[in-house]
Design an enzyme around this catalytic site. Structure first.
Site, mmCIF file in Angstrom:
data_model
loop_
_atom_site.group_PDB
_atom_site.id
_atom_site.type_symbol
_atom_site.label_atom_id
_atom_site.label_comp_id
_atom_site.label_asym_id
_atom_site.label_seq_id
_atom_site.Cartn_x
_atom_site.Cartn_y
_atom_site.Cartn_z
ATOM 1 N N CYS A 106 1.288 -1.361 -0.131
ATOM 2 C CA CYS A 106 -0.245 -0.245 -0.133
ATOM 3 C C CYS A 106 1.017 0.989 -0.074
ATOM 4 C CB CYS A 106 -1.168 0.258 1.511
ATOM 5 S SG CYS A 106 -2.022 1.656 1.094
ATOM 6 N N HIS A 148 -8.730 -3.719 -1.511
ATOM 7 C CA HIS A 148 -8.304 -3.414 -1.047
ATOM 8 C C HIS A 148 -8.593 -1.994 -0.978
ATOM 9 C CE1 HIS A 148 -3.621 -2.480 0.142
ATOM 10 N NE2 HIS A 148 -4.586 -0.871 -0.026
ATOM 11 N N GLU A 149 -8.379 -1.417 -2.790
ATOM 12 C CA GLU A 149 -8.726 0.517 -1.956
ATOM 13 C C GLU A 149 -10.066 1.022 -1.478
ATOM 14 O OE1 GLU A 149 -6.631 2.151 -3.189
ATOM 15 O OE2 GLU A 149 -5.192 -0.199 -4.138
ATOM 16 N N HIS A 152 -9.956 1.447 1.669
ATOM 17 C CA HIS A 152 -9.707 2.148 2.077
ATOM 18 C C HIS A 152 -10.669 3.548 2.402
ATOM 19 C CE1 HIS A 152 -4.883 2.526 1.989
ATOM 20 N NE2 HIS A 152 -5.096 1.827 0.868
HETATM 21 NI NI NI Z 1 -3.655 1.264 -0.262
#
Ligand code: NI
Length: 182
Positions: A106, A148-149, A152
């Site tokens: 990341c 994953h995105e 966030h």
């Molecule tokens: Ni990330």
């Protein structure tokens, strides 16, 4: 366009829940998307979420460079790589029960990698920067980068998804692990 500063783990913007974008076609959203794409490409990242550039809006961009010509079918290549995509107000639906472990990094957690288990097969949808609906089914790396995105946007960084922190490692030590991963 400009290259934006990337927030690092510990900054509160990375642990807050981002707000839905009321008007995906607004000029400030367009500008943000253009800057995020430039920032992601400059940093050589596979994806970037708006909170990582200090903007608490539900916007993500991602890509994965096409793999070398490795004999994959087009469908397999789509699973292992992700086309350059902009998603505003994205939603994810998990398909089936299968889960898969994979190594993640990341831009907000520089220098580290971690082994994360996630659902293997998803459907996602969102609005792109031109106002069009994007809806796709994804597996493999493609499914991983989207999850994953989107994490966030809910204030979640990948170490929080890890079951075993022994597998949170420095990139420089990845050679001890990567050949056996996945
Ligand atoms: Ni990330």
């Amino acid at each position: 366009m400009s290259i934006l500063k990337i927030a690092r783990m510990g900054h509160p913007v990375l642990s807050t829940v981002a707000k839905a974008v009321a008007d995906p076609a607004a000029p400030e959203v367009r500008r943000l998307v253009a800057d995020m794409l430039e920032t992601m490409i400059d940093a050589d990242g596979a994806g970037l979420a708006a909170p990582q550039v200090y903007v608490p809006w539900r916007v993500v961009v991602f890509q994965a460079p096409a793999a070398r010509d490795d004999g994959l079918s087009e469908a397999e290549r789509f699973d292992r790589t992700a086309p350059l995509t902009v998603l505003i107000n994205p939603e994810i639906e998990v398909i089936g029960e299968m889960r898969e472990s994979g190594w993640e990094g990341c831009l907000s957690v520089p220098g580290l990698r971690g082994l994360v288990e996630r659902p293997a097969h998803i459907r996602y949808r969102g609005i792109d920067h031109e106002g069009h609906l994007v809806e796709r089914v994804a597996k493999g790396f493609h499914a991983r980068v989207v999850q994953h995105e989107c994490d966030h946007l809910d204030g979640v960084l990948y170490p929080q998804r890890m079951a075993d922190l022994k597998k949170l490692i420095f990139e420089s030590e990845a050679r001890h692990w990567l050949p056996d991963a996945e």
